[in-house]
Design an enzyme around this catalytic site. Structure first.
Site, PDB file in Angstrom:
ATOM      1  N   TYR A   1       0.846  -1.192   0.000  1.00 51.20           N
ATOM      2  CA  TYR A   1       0.000   0.000   0.000  1.00 51.20           C
ATOM      3  C   TYR A   1       0.883   1.245   0.000  1.00 51.20           C
ATOM      4  CZ  TYR A   1      -3.515   3.434   1.365  1.00 51.20           C
ATOM      5  OH  TYR A   1      -4.347   4.539   1.403  1.00 51.20           O
TER       6      TYR A   1
ATOM      7  N   ASP B   1       8.972   2.710   0.616  1.00 50.72           N
ATOM      8  CA  ASP B   1       7.906   3.471   1.255  1.00 50.72           C
ATOM      9  C   ASP B   1       8.016   3.207   2.760  1.00 50.72           C
ATOM     10  OD1 ASP B   1       5.591   4.406   2.371  1.00 50.72           O
ATOM     11  OD2 ASP B   1       4.271   3.638   0.786  1.00 50.72           O
TER      12      ASP B   1
ATOM     13  N   LYS C   1       3.453  10.111   8.707  1.00 42.92           N
ATOM     14  CA  LYS C   1       3.039   9.671  10.045  1.00 42.92           C
ATOM     15  C   LYS C   1       3.941  10.234  11.145  1.00 42.92           C
ATOM     16  CE  LYS C   1       0.823   5.515   8.109  1.00 42.92           C
ATOM     17  NZ  LYS C   1      -0.596   5.760   8.059  1.00 42.92           N
TER      18      LYS C   1
HETATM   19  C1  LIG Z   1       2.961   2.388   3.623  1.00 43.57           C
HETATM   20  C2  LIG Z   1       2.049   3.554   3.383  1.00 43.57           C
HETATM   21  N1  LIG Z   1       2.277   4.362   2.340  1.00 43.57           N
HETATM   22  C3  LIG Z   1       1.512   5.434   2.085  1.00 43.57           C
HETATM   23  C4  LIG Z   1       0.447   5.750   2.897  1.00 43.57           C
HETATM   24  C5  LIG Z   1      -0.402   6.946   2.593  1.00 43.57           C
HETATM   25  O1  LIG Z   1      -0.206   7.944   3.522  1.00 43.57           O
HETATM   26  P1  LIG Z   1      -1.370   9.052   3.761  1.00 43.57           P
HETATM   27  O2  LIG Z   1      -2.512   8.310   4.411  1.00 43.57           O
HETATM   28  O3  LIG Z   1      -0.723  10.073   4.618  1.00 43.57           O
HETATM   29  O4  LIG Z   1      -1.734   9.574   2.404  1.00 43.57           O
HETATM   30  C6  LIG Z   1       0.158   4.952   3.999  1.00 43.57           C
HETATM   31  C7  LIG Z   1      -0.977   5.259   4.873  1.00 43.57           C
HETATM   32  O5  LIG Z   1      -1.354   4.527   5.754  1.00 43.57           O
HETATM   33  C8  LIG Z   1       0.967   3.802   4.237  1.00 43.57           C
HETATM   34  O6  LIG Z   1       0.702   2.969   5.262  1.00 43.57           O
END
Ligand SMILES: Cc1ncc(COP(=O)(O)O)c(C=O)c1O
Length: 428
Positions: A139, A234, A262
């Site tokens: 994700y 990521d 986060k």
């Molecule tokens: C691994 C990862 N990448 C990207 C995101 C997206 O971040 P945002 O919710 O701040 O757009 C998340 C959100 O939970 C995530 O867990």
């Protein structure tokens, strides 16, 4: 109580589904948060919940932390946003560069979604190719390139991408190749076959709650380096959580670009892309007017309130013994959940690293996304519901641990987990 019912009904009228995203509480257990303090949430009816959702991950220190709130208050009095370079954001950029092995420079965004979006765009500008490889089940937020094969119910043969959302153009799906996480041989073959079209390979180094198999990340690093394809980690979940230097430090593999969110924003909207200066230079406006340039602008980028919250959070995390404590707390909770699963005789796996993990109701070891499809989703829904009923809030598929959770909190949570597992056994 009736005030809360009323709010839940009002939310259902003005918010699609009555919620902010896709997760919703089971019927009859919906609640509206009034405040968070430490490891606890309180709803508008005054009920208290032990919080393992932690704002979706940012609140690793717990809510309303006494080091974060005064820093934010000081900044509020100086103005809340400028759309200009400011001291807190420079200091946060410096701290990320100090902590993160791959980061020579950073650019800020407001959300993790934007961070992965810009990481992929800048990789395309650098590599002068279009296609990306991402992993099934990984994700990376909710933009068009990211929402590909994150949760396919009936996955297609690799490397075909399946959009996870209505409204994504088919043309984008054609630009994304899907690889099997933790299957190095198949991933290497995929990259070798398509290397000349690839702009980037993006991965969650620790995918959701699935740790990398021994050698997987090293192998990914080797094959991407062989073909000079930028590797993007990521680290929006793992950054400053698995270790201060994130998954790069924890697993010992350094990518070319990484995304953060986060924790770095201490509960405010801020995220970042960091990487080598050779790639990051494409964001430099002195390239404006050339085909090399990637404009990266956002009204709230570099917001100073978020920056001071992030700096205060990182300062707490740098204190000696912090990560040992976070891992110790997580290990107690994770191992206690494992013991409860065995005690209740359920076919289930507790999977993941101590700071963030979950239970999956299957007898198959969880090594990749397809293994997660063997898990009984109804049983997980019952587990989550029975936890909530007993005052423990967790994510739909994640348990985040914070530094605010005490041993007493963990004891109490383990009792709740045990009772919730007993309910899973009888209700299913
Ligand atoms: C691994 C990862 N990448 C990207 C995101 C997206 O971040 P945002 O919710 O701040 O757009 C998340 C959100 O939970 C995530 O867990």
């Amino acid at each position: 109580m009736s005030d809360e019912r009323d709010l839940v009904e009002r939310a259902a009228r003005v918010l699609p589904g009555g919620v902010l995203g896709t997760d919703r509480s089971p019927r009859g257990l919906e609640f509206v948060v009034r405040e968070g303090k430490g490891a606890w949430l309180t709803d508008v009816s005054g009920r208290r919940y032990l919080d393992y959702l932690l704002g979706g991950g940012p609140m690793v220190l717990g809510h309303a932390h006494p080091a974060v709130i005064p820093a934010v208050e000081r900044q509020l009095a100086r103005g809340t946003t400028y759309f200009l370079v400011n001291q807190p954001i420079i200091e946060l950029a410096e701290e990320i560069c100090r902590a993160v092995p791959c980061a020579e420079q950073v650019r800020f965004t407001s959300t993790g979604t934007e961070a992965t979006f810009f990481a992929l765009r800048v990789a395309r500008a650098f590599r002068k190719r279009d296609k990306i490889v991402k992993f099934e089940g990984g994700y990376h937020g909710s933009h068009d390139y990211a929402l590909m094969s994150t949760t396919p119910r009936s996955p297609k043969a690799f490397p075909a991408a399946m959009p996870d959302s209505a409204g994504i153009p088919q043309a984008i799906a054609d630009e994304v190749l899907i690889g099997p996480y933790n299957d190095l041989a198949t991933t290497e073959a995929l990259i070798a076959a398509h290397h000349n079209e690839l702009a980037a390979v993006i991965a969650e180094p620790y995918q959701r709650v699935i740790p990398p198999a021994p050698g997987f990340l090293h192998g990914l690093r080797t094959v991407t380096r062989r073909y000079e394809i930028p590797l993007v980690f990521d680290e929006i979940v793992t950054g400053f959580r698995l270790a201060y230097g994130g998954a790069q430090e924890y697993y010992g593999v350094v990518p070319d670009l990484a995304t953060y969110g986060k924790i770095i924003a201490g509960g405010f909207p801020l995220a970042a892309v960091g990487g080598s200066a050779a790639i990051m230079r494409h964001f430099d406006p002195s390239l404006e007017g050339t085909p090399e340039f990637v404009p990266q602008v956002g009204t709230l980028n570099g917001n100073p309130v978020a920056a001071v919250a992030g700096l205060a959070t990182l300062a707490e995390l740098r204190k000696p013994g912090t990560y040992e404590r976070l891992h110790r707390t997580g290990t107690r909770l994770r191992n206690g959940l494992r013991e409860a699963v065995l005690r209740r005789g359920l076919a289930a796996q507790v999977t993941g690293e101590p700071p963030v993990f979950d239970v999956m109701f299957t007898d198959r070891p969880i090594v990749d996304y397809r293994a997660t499809l063997t898990a009984d989703r109804a049983q997980l829904a019952i587990f989550n519901e029975e936890c909530l009923r007993r005052g423990v809030v967790k994510g739909a598929q994640k348990i985040y641990v914070s530094l605010a959770h005490t041993d007493t909190d963990i004891d109490r949570t383990l009792e709740v987990f045990d009772q919730a597992l007993a309910a899973v056994a009888t209700r299913s």
